[in-house]
Design an enzyme around this catalytic site. Structure first.
Site, PDB file in Angstrom:
ATOM      1  CG  HIS A  10      -0.288   0.138   2.583  1.00  0.00           C
ATOM      2  ND1 HIS A  10       0.305  -0.988   3.089  1.00  0.00           N
ATOM      3  CD2 HIS A  10      -0.050   1.324   3.280  1.00  0.00           C
ATOM      4  CE1 HIS A  10       0.859  -0.768   4.147  1.00  0.00           C
ATOM      5  NE2 HIS A  10       0.471   0.613   4.499  1.00  0.00           N
ATOM      6  CG  HIS A  43       0.901   5.913   4.086  1.00  0.00           C
ATOM      7  ND1 HIS A  43      -0.069   5.694   5.281  1.00  0.00           N
ATOM      8  CD2 HIS A  43       1.799   4.854   4.073  1.00  0.00           C
ATOM      9  CE1 HIS A  43       0.335   4.675   5.887  1.00  0.00           C
ATOM     10  NE2 HIS A  43       1.267   3.886   5.277  1.00  0.00           N
TER      11      HIS A  43
END
Ligand SMILES: [Zn+2]
Length: 148
Positions: free
Chosen positions: A100, A102
Site C-alpha cells: 500500500h 500512503h
C-alpha cells in the site's frame, strides 16, 4: 491467502473501511488513523507483501493512482503540499504486510512525519469522501493514458 491480512479482509468486504475509489484492481481507502485530513491508502486488490514483491503492472497502477490523487489534492483542492510514501520491511516502519501507498495531503507545514495521528471519525470520513469523490475520474484518466 491463508494468512490473516486486514487489507485482504477489506478487499473481501469482511472488514469495514471508508472507500473512496475501487476499480482496475485498485482500492483507495481512508487511513483509519490519519495524520492529516484526507490521508489515503492506495492498495492492490491482490495480496503482495510490499512494493518489492508486487509485479510491475500492479506497482505502476498503485503509484499512478497515488500520483493522480496527489494532483487532485494539489491542483483541485489547493493543498499546499502532499506526501506519497510506501514502507517496505519492518526496518522501514512497515506494519501491514500488504502493498500500500500512503497519500498524505499537508495543509500545514510539516514538523514530524507521523505526528497528529488520530482515530478517523465517521464525520471526518464523510467530509473527505464528499470533497474528493467527484475528482476521482482523474485516476481513470491516468490509468487509461498508460493503457493500464
Ligand atoms: Zn493482503
Amino acid at each position: 491467502m491463508s494468512i490473516k491480512c486486514i487489507f485482504c479482509d477489506i478487499v473481501r468486504g469482511v472488514e469495514k473501511a471508508y472507500t473512496l475509489y475501487r476499480s482496475n484492481g485498485i482500492l483507495v481507502i481512508l487511513d483509519k488513523y490519519p495524520v492529516s485530513k484526507g490521508h489515503l491508502l492506495v492498495l492492490s486488490e491482490d495480496h503482495y507483501e510490499s512494493v518489492h514483491e508486487a509485479p510491475p503492472e500492479v506497482t505502476a497502477k498503485v503509484w499512478l493512482t497515488a500520483s493522480a490523487l496527489a494532483r487532485i489534492f494539489r491542483v483541485n483542492l489547493k493543498a499546499p503540499g502532499v506526501n506519497i510514501i510506501t514502507n517496505s520491511g519492518a526496518t522501514a516502519g512497515q506494519e501491514i504486510y500488504h502493498f500500500h501507498v500512503h497519500v498524505i495531503p499537508r495543509w500545514e507545514p510539516l514538523r514530524r512525519f507521523w505526528s497528529n495521528r488520530h482515530t478517523l471519525t465517521e464525520e471526518e470520513a464523510r467530509e473527505v469522501i464528499d470533497t474528493i469523490k467527484d475528482h476521482t475520474i482523474l485516476i481513470d484518466e491516468y490509468l487509461q493514458a498508460l493503457g493500464l
